[in-house]
Design a protein around this motif. Structure first.
Motif, mmCIF file in Angstrom:
data_model
loop_
_atom_site.group_PDB
_atom_site.id
_atom_site.type_symbol
_atom_site.label_atom_id
_atom_site.label_comp_id
_atom_site.label_asym_id
_atom_site.label_seq_id
_atom_site.Cartn_x
_atom_site.Cartn_y
_atom_site.Cartn_z
ATOM 1 N N ASN A 1 -6.971 -21.434 -42.865
ATOM 2 C CA ASN A 1 -5.848 -20.770 -43.543
ATOM 3 C C ASN A 1 -4.781 -20.520 -42.513
ATOM 4 N N HIS A 2 -3.551 -20.316 -42.945
ATOM 5 C CA HIS A 2 -2.539 -19.763 -42.043
ATOM 6 C C HIS A 2 -1.494 -19.009 -42.834
ATOM 7 N N SER A 3 -0.900 -18.075 -42.123
ATOM 8 C CA SER A 3 0.169 -17.266 -42.692
ATOM 9 C C SER A 3 1.394 -17.571 -41.844
ATOM 10 N N GLU B 1 -11.263 -26.797 -34.741
ATOM 11 C CA GLU B 1 -11.280 -27.652 -33.542
ATOM 12 C C GLU B 1 -10.936 -29.091 -33.905
ATOM 13 N N LEU B 2 -11.418 -29.529 -35.082
ATOM 14 C CA LEU B 2 -11.107 -30.903 -35.509
ATOM 15 C C LEU B 2 -9.616 -31.058 -35.796
ATOM 16 N N ILE B 3 -9.017 -30.030 -36.407
ATOM 17 C CA ILE B 3 -7.570 -30.092 -36.692
ATOM 18 C C ILE B 3 -6.819 -30.122 -35.356
ATOM 19 N N ALA B 4 -7.286 -29.281 -34.409
ATOM 20 C CA ALA B 4 -6.625 -29.233 -33.099
ATOM 21 C C ALA B 4 -6.724 -30.604 -32.413
ATOM 22 N N LYS B 5 -7.851 -31.269 -32.585
ATOM 23 C CA LYS B 5 -8.022 -32.601 -31.986
ATOM 24 C C LYS B 5 -7.025 -33.591 -32.597
ATOM 25 N N GLU B 6 -6.875 -33.510 -33.937
ATOM 26 C CA GLU B 6 -5.897 -34.388 -34.599
ATOM 27 C C GLU B 6 -4.500 -34.114 -34.054
ATOM 28 N N ALA C 1 -6.078 -19.595 -34.111
ATOM 29 C CA ALA C 1 -6.984 -19.687 -35.265
ATOM 30 C C ALA C 1 -8.408 -19.998 -34.799
ATOM 31 N N THR C 2 -8.552 -20.916 -33.831
ATOM 32 C CA THR C 2 -9.892 -21.267 -33.346
ATOM 33 C C THR C 2 -10.548 -20.048 -32.713
ATOM 34 N N ASP C 3 -9.761 -19.276 -31.953
ATOM 35 C CA ASP C 3 -10.301 -18.073 -31.292
ATOM 36 C C ASP C 3 -10.702 -17.004 -32.308
ATOM 37 N N GLU C 4 -9.889 -16.821 -33.341
ATOM 38 C CA GLU C 4 -10.169 -15.718 -34.274
ATOM 39 C C GLU C 4 -11.161 -16.103 -35.374
ATOM 40 N N ALA C 5 -11.597 -17.400 -35.334
ATOM 41 C CA ALA C 5 -12.452 -17.899 -36.423
ATOM 42 C C ALA C 5 -13.706 -17.047 -36.619
ATOM 43 N N TYR D 1 -8.276 1.226 -51.087
ATOM 44 C CA TYR D 1 -9.048 -0.022 -51.005
ATOM 45 C C TYR D 1 -8.210 -1.214 -51.466
ATOM 46 N N SER D 2 -8.673 -2.401 -51.052
ATOM 47 C CA SER D 2 -8.137 -3.663 -51.556
ATOM 48 C C SER D 2 -9.300 -4.513 -52.045
ATOM 49 N N GLY D 3 -9.104 -5.225 -53.161
ATOM 50 C CA GLY D 3 -10.155 -6.098 -53.657
ATOM 51 C C GLY D 3 -10.381 -5.926 -55.150
ATOM 52 N N PRO D 4 -11.377 -6.652 -55.689
ATOM 53 C CA PRO D 4 -12.291 -7.521 -54.970
ATOM 54 C C PRO D 4 -11.565 -8.701 -54.315
ATOM 55 N N LEU D 5 -12.056 -9.040 -53.147
ATOM 56 C CA LEU D 5 -11.488 -10.155 -52.381
ATOM 57 C C LEU D 5 -12.599 -10.826 -51.582
ATOM 58 N N TRP D 6 -12.226 -11.875 -50.853
ATOM 59 C CA TRP D 6 -13.177 -12.671 -50.071
ATOM 60 C C TRP D 6 -13.422 -11.975 -48.736
ATOM 61 N N LEU D 7 -14.697 -11.562 -48.481
ATOM 62 C CA LEU D 7 -15.019 -10.907 -47.211
ATOM 63 C C LEU D 7 -15.597 -11.899 -46.201
ATOM 64 N N GLY D 8 -15.894 -13.104 -46.675
ATOM 65 C CA GLY D 8 -16.532 -14.104 -45.795
ATOM 66 C C GLY D 8 -15.543 -14.665 -44.788
ATOM 67 N N LYS D 9 -15.991 -15.702 -44.097
ATOM 68 C CA LYS D 9 -15.142 -16.347 -43.076
ATOM 69 C C LYS D 9 -13.904 -16.966 -43.721
ATOM 70 N N ILE D 10 -12.772 -16.862 -43.041
ATOM 71 C CA ILE D 10 -11.560 -17.508 -43.555
ATOM 72 C C ILE D 10 -11.137 -18.686 -42.654
ATOM 73 N N PHE D 11 -11.960 -18.956 -41.639
ATOM 74 C CA PHE D 11 -11.790 -20.164 -40.810
ATOM 75 C C PHE D 11 -13.180 -20.721 -40.534
ATOM 76 N N ASP D 12 -13.287 -22.039 -40.464
ATOM 77 C CA ASP D 12 -14.489 -22.667 -39.941
ATOM 78 C C ASP D 12 -14.103 -23.153 -38.544
ATOM 79 N N LYS D 13 -14.772 -22.594 -37.529
ATOM 80 C CA LYS D 13 -14.373 -22.879 -36.140
ATOM 81 C C LYS D 13 -14.346 -24.384 -35.855
ATOM 82 N N GLN D 14 -15.390 -25.063 -36.356
ATOM 83 C CA GLN D 14 -15.490 -26.508 -36.099
ATOM 84 C C GLN D 14 -14.321 -27.254 -36.754
ATOM 85 N N PHE D 15 -13.965 -26.835 -37.967
ATOM 86 C CA PHE D 15 -12.846 -27.501 -38.660
ATOM 87 C C PHE D 15 -11.534 -27.223 -37.904
#
Ligand SMILES: C[S@@+](CC[C@H](N)C(=O)[O-])C[C@H]1O[C@@H](n2cnc3c(N)ncnc32)[C@H](O)[C@@H]1O
Ligand SMILES: [Zn+2]
Length: 406
Positions: free
Chosen positions: A233-235, A311-316, A335-339, A295-309
């Motif tokens: 994701n990005h803002s 890294e792959l975008i960064a490689k591209e 993004a990779t650091d905060e993943a 409060y805020s939600g219901p919302l997604w509490l899970g990961k919002i970045f996949d570190k490996q993905f």
């Protein structure tokens, strides 16, 4: 190539973006006052500022294609000038089929012309339909796409359900949302109505916006026994963008909706915490300072970045040279650091304003937190943002100590 009479009846110009040339509305001609937002005044929408969004999309889709290691199909049902789809077909290896579409007749004609201009008639199909109609026609096996890219005016929510149904197993959904006033809590009602979750006007409201959109995608997907993973994701500027990979299966859907919950926030001391408890059971009092929490939600509490993905975008990104490559490198590094960092971030100015201290350097704060055994990461969401597991009052103490030794 000259523009046939039938393609446009309004002032145009030719621009270059990435590896393609396109005819777009001549925005200056539609600006009546200096304050006018020219892209939406023109008969066909075009915004050169979104080049960065499109560049990152190219990198993300290329990373996805390389991982799939086969030819992929992409649908862009809200295409306008055709710029996105034309760039996909030209710049992403392994995309023999792209379908672009727009309900606006002038946009459809211009997109068709632009496809011819770039000699892509064999690989790009241009349609003139309602996006939901088009996507629904592609909701059956063997008609689905590997990727659907939603880049609407405002909210992508009206198209999410049909877009999810039009994706193959393991397909990728990319969605832009520019309706940040609702998503960031300036207007809560439309956010609750559209996204099914309450926003909150906090210093990390852009992350909440990503989590609200992600939660909405997961909820809609689950109705079809489809699970999701938010891989990137990005803002940026006036919008947020979410990339969600789907996976067929009731169990996958069950797993995915386990990531839904609430973020509780204390406006007094800035403490926040995640909870999966239903709202009726939430502790009303802040465990740090005893104030009533919102409060805020219901919302997604899970990961919002996949570190490996990431890294792959960064490689591209190292394989191509865009005008925006420098900006993209910075964004992808953050993004990779905060993943894998904790959800939500503190904004230093917000805390120092509360305790009447000067704002310290971000690097000093990160280092101090790490020395005390806390996790500490910068975030692409805010240049003054710190993702950490340190409680709010510990942050205040730390900033006082840093100010005392400065
Ligand atoms: C923000 S613009 C798309 C910009 C484009 N993707 C780009 O990168 O430049 C949104 C487009 O969606 C089209 N649109 C709006 N409602 C639609 C619908 N129901 N079906 C198909 N197209 C629609 C509009 O005509 C407009 O061209
Ligand atoms: Zn508190």
């Amino acid at each position: 190539m000259s523009i046939p009479e039938s393609a446009t009846d309004f002032p145009t110009e030719t621009v270059q973006e990435g590896k393609v040339h396109l005819v777009v509305p001549k925005l200056e001609a539609f600006k009546k006052q200096p304050s006018d937002y020219a892209p939406s005044k023109a008969p066909v929408f075009y915004n050169s500022v979104m080049e960065l969004n499109r560049d990152i999309t190219i990198l993300a889709f290329q990373a996805f294609q390389r991982t799939a290691n086969r030819e992929i199909s992409i649908c862009e049902p809200l295409t306008s000038t055709g710029i996105r789809g034309i760039r996909f077909a030209t710049e992403i290896h392994g995309t023999p089929k792209v379908l672009i579409n727009d309900i606006n007749e002038k946009a459809f004609k211009l997109a068709k012309h632009n496809v011819q201009l770039n000699q892509l008639q064999e690989r790009i199909t241009v349609k003139h339909k309602d996006a939901n109609c088009l996507l629904s026609c592609h909701g059956a096996p063997h008609k689905r796409f590997d990727i659907v890219d939603l880049d609407p005016f405002g909210s992508p929510v009206p198209y999410l359900d049909s877009a999810i149904r039009a994706l193959r197993n393991n397909g990728l959904l990319a969605a832009t949302a520019t309706d940040l006033a609702p998503l960031c809590g300036v207007h809560a009602k439309p956010c609750i109505r559209k996204y099914g979750g309450k926003p909150l006007r906090t210093e990390y409201c852009h992350e909440l916006a990503v989590r609200l959109l992600s939660g909405c995608i997961a909820t809609l997907a689950a109705k079809h026994d489809i699970g999701v993973r938010i891989v990137f994701n990005h803002s940026t500027d006036h919008y947020i963008r979410v990339y969600a990979q789907i996976a067929y299966g009731a169990k996958k859907a069950d797993e995915s909706i386990k990531n839904l919950g609430f973020i509780l926030h204390c406006f007094n001391c800035l403490h926040r915490e995640n909870t999966k408890k239903p709202f009726a059971e939430h502790a009303e009092k802040c465990p740090e300072c005893g104030s009533k929490m919102d409060y805020s939600g219901p919302l997604w509490l899970g990961k919002i970045f996949d570190k490996q993905f990431c890294e792959l975008i960064a490689k591209e990104n190292t394989r191509v040279a865009f005008k925006n490559s420098g900006k993209i490198t910075k964004l992808l590094t953050l993004a990779t650091d905060e993943a894998e960092a904790p959800a939500t971030y503190y904004v230093l100015d917000k805390i120092t304003n509360k305790i009447a201290l000067p704002v310290p350097s971000l690097q000093v704060v990160l280092q101090n937190l790490r020395e005390r055994g806390f996790q500490a990461f910068p975030t692409h969401f805010n240049t003054r943002g710190v993702r950490t597991d340190a409680p709010a009052l510990t942050m205040q103490d730390l900033l006082r100590k840093i100010a005392a030794t400065a």
